[in-house]
Design a protein around this motif. Structure first.
Motif, PDB file in Angstrom:
ATOM      1  N   MET A  66      -8.046  36.319  -5.521  1.00 13.95           N
ATOM      2  CA  MET A  66      -8.410  35.132  -5.102  1.00 13.95           C
ATOM      3  C   MET A  66      -8.118  35.893  -3.333  1.00 13.95           C
ATOM      4  SD  MET A  66      -5.291  32.629  -6.436  1.00 13.95           S
ATOM      5  CE  MET A  66      -5.973  30.831  -5.651  1.00 13.95           C
ATOM      6  N   ALA A  68      -7.354  36.380   0.583  1.00  9.54           N
ATOM      7  CA  ALA A  68      -6.783  35.628   1.384  1.00  9.54           C
ATOM      8  C   ALA A  68      -7.030  36.367   3.155  1.00  9.54           C
ATOM      9  CB  ALA A  68      -5.570  36.597   1.199  1.00  9.54           C
ATOM     10  N   SER A  69      -6.284  37.033   4.495  1.00  9.87           N
ATOM     11  CA  SER A  69      -6.339  37.382   5.407  1.00  9.87           C
ATOM     12  C   SER A  69      -5.648  37.306   6.010  1.00  9.87           C
ATOM     13  CB  SER A  69      -7.674  36.165   5.954  1.00  9.87           C
ATOM     14  OG  SER A  69      -6.735  35.235   6.456  1.00  9.87           O
ATOM     15  N   PHE A  70      -4.627  38.050   6.424  1.00  4.96           N
ATOM     16  CA  PHE A  70      -3.467  38.372   7.311  1.00  4.96           C
ATOM     17  C   PHE A  70      -3.192  37.920   9.014  1.00  4.96           C
ATOM     18  CE2 PHE A  70       0.403  40.410   9.476  1.00  4.96           C
ATOM     19  CZ  PHE A  70       1.128  38.963   8.309  1.00  4.96           C
TER      20      PHE A  70
ATOM     21  N   LYS B 226      -1.445  39.864   0.115  1.00  4.00           N
ATOM     22  CA  LYS B 226      -1.400  38.618   0.461  1.00  4.00           C
ATOM     23  C   LYS B 226      -2.316  38.098  -0.836  1.00  4.00           C
ATOM     24  CE  LYS B 226      -1.749  34.967   3.927  1.00  4.00           C
ATOM     25  NZ  LYS B 226      -0.776  33.880   3.778  1.00  4.00           N
ATOM     26  N   ARG B 230      -0.874  35.761  -4.124  1.00  4.30           N
ATOM     27  CA  ARG B 230      -1.546  34.507  -4.010  1.00  4.30           C
ATOM     28  C   ARG B 230      -2.434  34.617  -5.575  1.00  4.30           C
ATOM     29  NH1 ARG B 230      -6.181  32.107   0.168  1.00  4.30           N
ATOM     30  NH2 ARG B 230      -4.456  32.138   1.410  1.00  4.30           N
ATOM     31  N   GLU B 273       4.648  31.036   1.659  1.00  5.13           N
ATOM     32  CA  GLU B 273       5.268  31.540   0.645  1.00  5.13           C
ATOM     33  C   GLU B 273       4.646  32.423  -0.499  1.00  5.13           C
ATOM     34  OE1 GLU B 273       4.649  27.705  -1.392  1.00  5.13           O
ATOM     35  OE2 GLU B 273       6.210  26.672   0.287  1.00  5.13           O
ATOM     36  N   GLU B 274       3.331  33.116   0.492  1.00  2.00           N
ATOM     37  CA  GLU B 274       2.790  34.094  -0.331  1.00  2.00           C
ATOM     38  C   GLU B 274       3.281  35.760  -0.312  1.00  2.00           C
ATOM     39  OE1 GLU B 274      -1.170  32.102  -0.790  1.00  2.00           O
ATOM     40  OE2 GLU B 274      -1.059  33.680   0.980  1.00  2.00           O
ATOM     41  N   LEU B 275       4.311  34.690   0.737  1.00  3.75           N
ATOM     42  CA  LEU B 275       4.956  36.546   1.237  1.00  3.75           C
ATOM     43  C   LEU B 275       6.232  36.133   1.496  1.00  3.75           C
ATOM     44  CD1 LEU B 275       2.721  37.739   4.862  1.00  3.75           C
ATOM     45  CD2 LEU B 275       2.625  38.350   2.042  1.00  3.75           C
TER      46      LEU B 275
END
Lengths: 399, 484
Positions: A66, A68-70, B226, B230, B273-275
């Motif tokens: 999935m 995701a970006s940060f 991340k 996820r 919450e993912e980190l």
């Protein structure tokens, strides 16, 4: 700001309803699709997407990574640490070939993702105006020059790469040689002659005599912008401050692990007519294993206060990490602890790395290898040493 | 920043009956303890026992008080390790929970006997500081051979010979599966290391099947980290450990530090919450770098100070290679320092302590009430076989050098203990031995106490020498009626 548009008001009401009910049916509302997209989508999406926790996981259904970006979590800071210059050139009224600038931080220590602080921390080596007992792993590097403070200073700068020299006039201690302030100043002149880096000058730790010694030393180093070590609440700090002001130096404001006292002393020094650019702070450095966590947290809190805008704590921080050698773990010959030739400098380095993370600007050190390691580390953190390193296969590559 | 949980919010979720079963006088004071992390929700009996009445409140409370960095348990039994559970960015804001777990690597390329020996060495390592045993926590078995069978053998061997929790390190899912399925491995709850962008599906399936904690490795790539987190969450995994890669060279060190700091800030301040998982650093990567290839001492040195940086900055697990007493001592000491609760002073009660069987002519030593100083002096006297009295003075928990400079170690405080301790009745002489580092107080102490002051050695390890040179049994008349 103009009046809220109808769409915005409707948006807020919908938002409130959504919060109450979790979902909502939109009926009989005339509105263009474009506006709806613009304003409501985030809320609607949030309401429609089931919370992650509640969903019964179906591992086999997850077939793709999935995306995701940060986004780096950046803060805004109101305050900034004062920039302090150490040493003065001929044009500035001194005779230093090299001057240093410390402080000026806009970001917490080593928060490179928020921004690079303007000045790197600097590293001094402690020297003394008479031979005295030093731990063997330290002493062996200075044994040949301990009789001659000028040569001692030279060795620190030329051979070991010290940015500064921290000269301690311990011979003035009534319990040692009880040298007069006047005698002590001769050594100050010698060291100023021997090296062209900025100096820090301290007394013997005798609370009655130090102000007199420092007054004489400040005069002998007139215009050189040395750090005079220092002012304390329970000594005649006014005399020290007056000498610093009169002869163009910077004062070390020393307190014992108490932020309120640190603020108080800084305030008193400012009241004496010193500028913030003439003060650096030492909240007391305890060695690794002997209360280092106090120093760490005090420095961390002081730096946070500075960035929040507290003008009484916005001065650069000084850490005498040489105190690490007060810990027996650094120097005591015990076979079970491993060779002290490496154990000692490591004890000093770990004391220093811990304070580097807390925001220390000026490090006072003892062991040349410890100083070298710290200088290299700082160059890494300031992006001055480019490197390539591939760790992706570390499990097998280590053999 | 997330909203701060208030005492009132917590109180409202408690039964509010002030039943006192938790040991507190009121639900409000229990709420305060919960907020301070000095009590656990489970200590509220009604909340647990009357599930039909309070079940929902209980759940809400647990959720409200859950730390933003999840706590993950690795291993089982006495030596199981809890990592994460962090509440704050800075220790002065509360305290750091769950000290960084120190793991030492074990290569499967070693001979069987070497594997067993290394595991035992890790397990047996112990030093005592301030009355606390400081130890290493885990072994990280590395599939260096790239051979699943060999790896499985090595893991089985470690499992059999060592009770410490294990980290099973391989990027090869086949090797991990084979290792986990060895006898006595999965039920020891090892940490699987690691899921990557290439193997995540197979490794996650393994972790789910055996309910094991799983590390995620995405070197210097936070979007990928991340994204993996996820994805693994969506598969139902909740016991994760994050490894953003440990680079130790040049500017990459700064980037690594940035990654650790950003992850922790996102978790704590933005409740990402993912980190919100424990962080793993592997400073043993210095051993891969080419800078000092032939100098193991230089590399061990570097590994240790790199480890110190990560220990202070947010890492919950460290994997190390050097198993040297001189590299481990500073690290376990630093960990003890940083994880000390800043709300409690590290001090012991001031007053008189006796060592051995002191009599009326035994020496009297003065020291500070900083726990480490006091324990060290008492320990040194004991191991040197010296009988004597130790006057512990109140220096507000500071060590000798610092408290002399800072004015907590004063002649007035020495006088106070001399008078309150009753030492005047216990010995016939009037000689005090001050620590060498407090030499400058000699005159003041003599004036204030009217005792003769001797200046002892710089370090209490030298007390025996000092006594044999300088301590003459004071002449004193035996009191009336004393039998000899």
């Amino acid at each position: 700001m103009g009046e809220d548009s109808e769409v915005q008001i409707l948006g807020r009401k919908l938002h409130e309803l959504l919060e109450k009910l979790g979902e909502i049916e939109i009926e009989g509302v005339e509105i263009t699709a474009e506006e709806l997209t613009l304003i409501f989508q985030p809320t609607l999406t949030a309401a429609v997407r089931p919370p992650v926790e509640a969903a019964a996981p179906k591992p086999e259904a997850v077939t793709q990574l999935m995306e995701a970006s940060f986004t780096p979590p950046i803060h805004q800071y109101q305050g900034q640490v004062v920039e302090v210059q150490l040493g003065a050139t001929k044009a500035e009224g001194g005779s230093r070939g090299k001057v240093l600038k410390v402080g000026g931080e806009k970001y917490p220590p080593l928060y490179g993702f928020e921004g690079l602080n303007p000045h790197r921390p600097v590293f001094a080596i402690d020297i003394f105006d008479m031979p005295l007992t030093l731990a063997k792993p330290v002493r062996q590097h200075y044994e040949d020059v301990m009789d001659d403070p000028g040569e001692w200073a030279k060795k620190c700068v030329e051979e070991f790469g010290a940015d500064m020299v921290d000269l301690n006039l311990v011979s003035t201690d009534p319990g040692l040689k009880d040298a007069s302030p006047r005698e002590a100043t001769k050594v100050v002149e010698e060291v100023l002659q021997a090296v062209d880096v900025p100096l820090m000058i301290g007394g013997s730790g005798n609370k009655q005599k130090d102000p007199l010694v420092l007054e004489a030393a400040a005069e002998a180093a007139h215009g050189e912008r040395c750090i005079i070590n220092g002012a304390m609440l329970d000594i005649d700090y006014k005399r020290v401050a007056e000498a610093v002001k009169k002869h163009g130096h910077v004062v070390l404001s020393f307190t014992s692990m108490d932020i309120n006292n640190q603020k108080k002393l800084n305030r008193l020094l400012l009241d004496e007519g010193l500028t913030p650019e003439q003060i650096v702070m030492d909240p007391t450095t305890a060695a690794l294993g002997y209360g280092l966590e106090y120093t760490f947290s005090f420095m961390e809190r002081m730096r946070q206060a500075a960035l929040k805008g507290d003008p009484e704590l916005q001065m650069p921080l000084v850490g005498p990490v040489s105190n690490a050698w007060g810990a027996r773990e650094a120097w005591l010959k015990i076979e079970d602890w491993g060779p002290r030739e490496v154990r000692g400098p490591l004890w000093e380095v770990v004391t220093a790395t811990t304070l580097l993370s807390a925001g220390c600007d000026i490090f006072l050190m003892s062991h040349p290898a410890a100083l070298l390691v710290m200088k290299q580390l700082v160059e890494c953190f300031w992006g001055e040493r480019k490197a390539e390193q591939n760790i992706e296969n570390w499990i097998t590559a280590l053999g | 920043m997330p909203e701060k949980v208030t005492m009132l919010t917590v109180y409202k979720l408690l039964p509010q009956t002030n039943c006192g079963k938790c040991g507190e006088v009121s639900c409000m004071s229990f709420a305060a303890k919960l907020l301070d992390r000095k009590a656990a929700v489970e200590e509220c009996k009604p909340l647990i026992e009357e599930a039909s009445k309070y079940g929902k409140q209980h759940q809400q409370l647990v959720k409200l008080l859950a730390p933003p960095v999840r706590e993950v348990v690795i291993g089982v039994g006495d030596r199981a390790v809890k990592v994460g559970g962090k509440e704050v960015m800075y220790r002065h804001e509360l305290t750091y929970h769950n000290p960084t777990a120190l793991a030492v690597d074990v290569s499967d390329k070693l001979e069987d006997s070497e594997i067993v020996e290394r595991c035992r060495k890790v397990e047996e390592y112990q030093v005592t500081r301030m009355g606390m045993p400081l130890r290493l926590d885990m072994v990280a078995i590395r599939c260096a051979s790239d051979n699943p069978e060999r790896f499985a053998q090595a893991v089985a061997l470690a499992a059999k010979n060592c009770s410490l929790p294990m980290i099973l390190c391989s990027f090869n899912p086949e090797a991990l599966r084979l290792a986990v399925e060895q006898k006595g491995v999965f039920d020891r709850r090892p940490l699987l290391y690691a899921a990557t962008k290439d193997n995540w599906r197979e490794v996650a399936t393994l972790a789910l099947q055996y309910k094991l904690p799983l590390a995620v490795f995405a070197p210097n790539n936070l979007p990928l980290l991340k994204s993996l987190s996820r994805t693994l969450q969506a598969m139902g995994l909740r016991e994760l450990v994050l490894d953003p890669g440990t680079y130790t060279e040049g500017h990459l060190l700064g980037e690594t530090f940035n990654n650790f700091t950003m992850i922790r800030r996102a978790a704590i301040e933005q409740e990402d919450e993912e980190l919100g998982y424990p962080l793993l650093a592997a400073p043993l990567t210095v051993w891969m770098a080419g800078e000092n290839p032939g100098d193991p001492q230089a590399l061990a040195f570097k590994e240790a100070y790199m480890a110190s940086l990560f220990l202070v900055r947010f890492s919950d697990i460290l994997i190390l290679h050097a198993l040297e007493p001189w590299t481990l001592l500073p690290l376990v000491s630093l960990r003890q320092n940083i994880y000390t609760d800043p709300r409690k002073p590290v001090a012991i009660e001031p007053g008189l302590r006796e060592v051995g069987k002191p009599d009326r002519l035994s020496p009297v030593f003065v020291t500070t009430n900083f726990a480490l100083t006091a324990y060290t002096v008492l320990g040194d006297l004991e191991s040197a076989g010296i009988s004597g009295y130790v006057l512990v003075i109140d220096t507000e928990g500071l060590a000798v050098e610092v408290s002399v400079a800072g004015g907590q170690f004063t002649s007035a405080r020495v006088k106070q203990v001399v008078e309150s301790s009753g030492i005047e009745k216990k010995v016939e002489h009037r000689k005090l031995i001050l620590p060498g580092k407090a030499a400058r107080l000699r005159g003041d102490v003599e004036d204030d106490t009217h005792w003769e002051v001797m200046v002892g050695p710089q370090d209490s390890s030298q007390i025996k020498d000092f006594l044999s040179k300088s301590w003459q049994v004071p002449e004193a008349r035996p009191p009336e009626g004393r039998k000899t």
